[in-house]
Design a protein around this motif. Structure first.
Motif, PDB file in Angstrom:
ATOM      1  N   ALA A  58       0.826  -1.211   0.000  1.00 51.21           N
ATOM      2  CA  ALA A  58       0.000   0.000   0.000  1.00 51.21           C
ATOM      3  C   ALA A  58       0.859   1.259   0.000  1.00 51.21           C
ATOM      4  N   GLN A  59       1.995   1.206   0.653  1.00 51.54           N
ATOM      5  CA  GLN A  59       2.887   2.358   0.701  1.00 51.54           C
ATOM      6  C   GLN A  59       3.654   2.528  -0.613  1.00 51.54           C
ATOM      7  N   LEU A  60       3.985   1.425  -1.252  1.00 48.97           N
ATOM      8  CA  LEU A  60       4.788   1.460  -2.474  1.00 48.97           C
ATOM      9  C   LEU A  60       3.976   1.772  -3.726  1.00 48.97           C
ATOM     10  N   ARG A  61       2.686   1.385  -3.758  1.00 49.58           N
ATOM     11  CA  ARG A  61       1.899   1.567  -4.972  1.00 49.58           C
ATOM     12  C   ARG A  61       1.666   3.045  -5.255  1.00 49.58           C
ATOM     13  N   ARG A  62       2.186   3.474  -6.378  1.00 47.11           N
ATOM     14  CA  ARG A  62       2.026   4.857  -6.835  1.00 47.11           C
ATOM     15  C   ARG A  62       1.583   4.825  -8.285  1.00 47.11           C
ATOM     16  N   SER A  63       1.004   5.886  -8.770  1.00 48.07           N
ATOM     17  CA  SER A  63       0.612   5.953 -10.174  1.00 48.07           C
ATOM     18  C   SER A  63       1.842   6.189 -11.037  1.00 48.07           C
ATOM     19  N   HIS A  64       1.962   5.388 -12.073  1.00 47.63           N
ATOM     20  CA  HIS A  64       3.053   5.527 -13.041  1.00 47.63           C
ATOM     21  C   HIS A  64       2.461   5.806 -14.404  1.00 47.63           C
ATOM     22  N   ARG A  65       2.997   6.828 -15.060  1.00 45.94           N
ATOM     23  CA  ARG A  65       2.501   7.228 -16.376  1.00 45.94           C
ATOM     24  C   ARG A  65       3.557   7.061 -17.470  1.00 45.94           C
ATOM     25  N   LYS A  66       4.703   6.552 -17.091  1.00 41.92           N
ATOM     26  CA  LYS A  66       5.783   6.300 -18.057  1.00 41.92           C
ATOM     27  C   LYS A  66       6.190   4.843 -17.937  1.00 41.92           C
ATOM     28  N   PHE A  67       6.230   4.171 -19.093  1.00 44.26           N
ATOM     29  CA  PHE A  67       6.510   2.743 -19.116  1.00 44.26           C
ATOM     30  C   PHE A  67       7.603   2.435 -20.130  1.00 44.26           C
ATOM     31  N   THR A  68       8.322   1.345 -19.873  1.00 45.35           N
ATOM     32  CA  THR A  68       9.280   0.866 -20.861  1.00 45.35           C
ATOM     33  C   THR A  68       8.491   0.158 -21.963  1.00 45.35           C
ATOM     34  N   GLU A  69       9.170  -0.233 -23.016  1.00 48.26           N
ATOM     35  CA  GLU A  69       8.505  -0.935 -24.114  1.00 48.26           C
ATOM     36  C   GLU A  69       8.427  -2.439 -23.878  1.00 48.26           C
ATOM     37  N   GLN A  70       8.976  -2.904 -22.753  1.00 51.67           N
ATOM     38  CA  GLN A  70       8.974  -4.335 -22.463  1.00 51.67           C
ATOM     39  C   GLN A  70       7.546  -4.859 -22.346  1.00 51.67           C
ATOM     40  N   GLU A  71       7.292  -5.965 -23.029  1.00 52.77           N
ATOM     41  CA  GLU A  71       5.970  -6.581 -22.976  1.00 52.77           C
ATOM     42  C   GLU A  71       5.750  -7.239 -21.618  1.00 52.77           C
ATOM     43  N   ILE A  72       4.491  -7.314 -21.229  1.00 54.83           N
ATOM     44  CA  ILE A  72       4.132  -7.954 -19.969  1.00 54.83           C
ATOM     45  C   ILE A  72       3.962  -9.451 -20.218  1.00 54.83           C
TER      46      ILE A  72
END
Length: 178
Positions: free
Chosen positions: A8-22
């Motif tokens: 809960a403390q670590l989860r933050r919104s991220h709007r920039k991602f690498t191109e690595q596929e999930i």
């Protein structure tokens, strides 16, 4: 496994991602978390559309005026839908499923960001729902609550600052305005 208090403390919104596929297994775990989320009367009436097509991600990023453009840089989006005529708690149920998926993504080391779509639109009066329906062939009875952008984090975010928690917003037994 990460302790939930840390997650809960670590989860933050991220709007920039690498191109690595999930990885497909990781995506399945994320969806599993959404499918296991609690719902009103156990209805489990939400629908999820997983979008990996770059052209569709770009079109979806334009479904509202502001706040969604970064979606075109995400490797995956999960569109969270509900039917207001089937479930009067579709918004709440969808929100619980969405945050469950976000916490699972974080636990897997992936970043995510909620993109609000319900009640949003374009300057010309077109609703976000109309745009999303057109891109993904979604039936008219379903409405979009949000789109989750998910991917490997390309930015660093500090954990939530424990000192900035607004404990004054928590009231015991009765609301106190003091």
């Amino acid at each position: 496994m990460t302790d939930f208090k840390d997650l809960a403390q670590l989860r933050r919104s991220h709007r920039k991602f690498t191109e690595q596929e999930i990885d497909g297994d990781d995506l399945k775990l994320i969806l599993r978390a959404g499918l296991m989320a609690p719902t009103s009367k156990g209805q489990r009436a939400w629908q999820f559309v997983v979008v990996e097509d770059k052209l569709d991600l770009e079109k979806l990023s334009d479904a509202k005026n502001l706040g969604g453009q970064f979606l075109k840089g995400a490797p995956v989006a999960i569109v969270v839908l509900g039917d207001p005529m089937q479930n009067d708690c579709w918004i709440e149920d969808g929100a619980i499923a969405a945050i469950s998926m976000q916490y699972q993504a974080e636990e897997l080391g992936l970043g995510s960001c909620w993109i609000q779509m319900r009640g949003r639109g374009l300057d010309d009066g077109t609703t976000s729902d109309t745009v999303i329906r057109g891109v993904l062939d979604i039936p008219d009875n379903l409405n979009c609550l949000c789109i989750l952008a998910i991917g490997y984090k390309a930015d660093e975010r500090k954990p939530q600052n424990e000192d900035k928690l607004k404990w004054e917003n928590v009231h015991l037994n009765k609301f106190r305005s003091e």
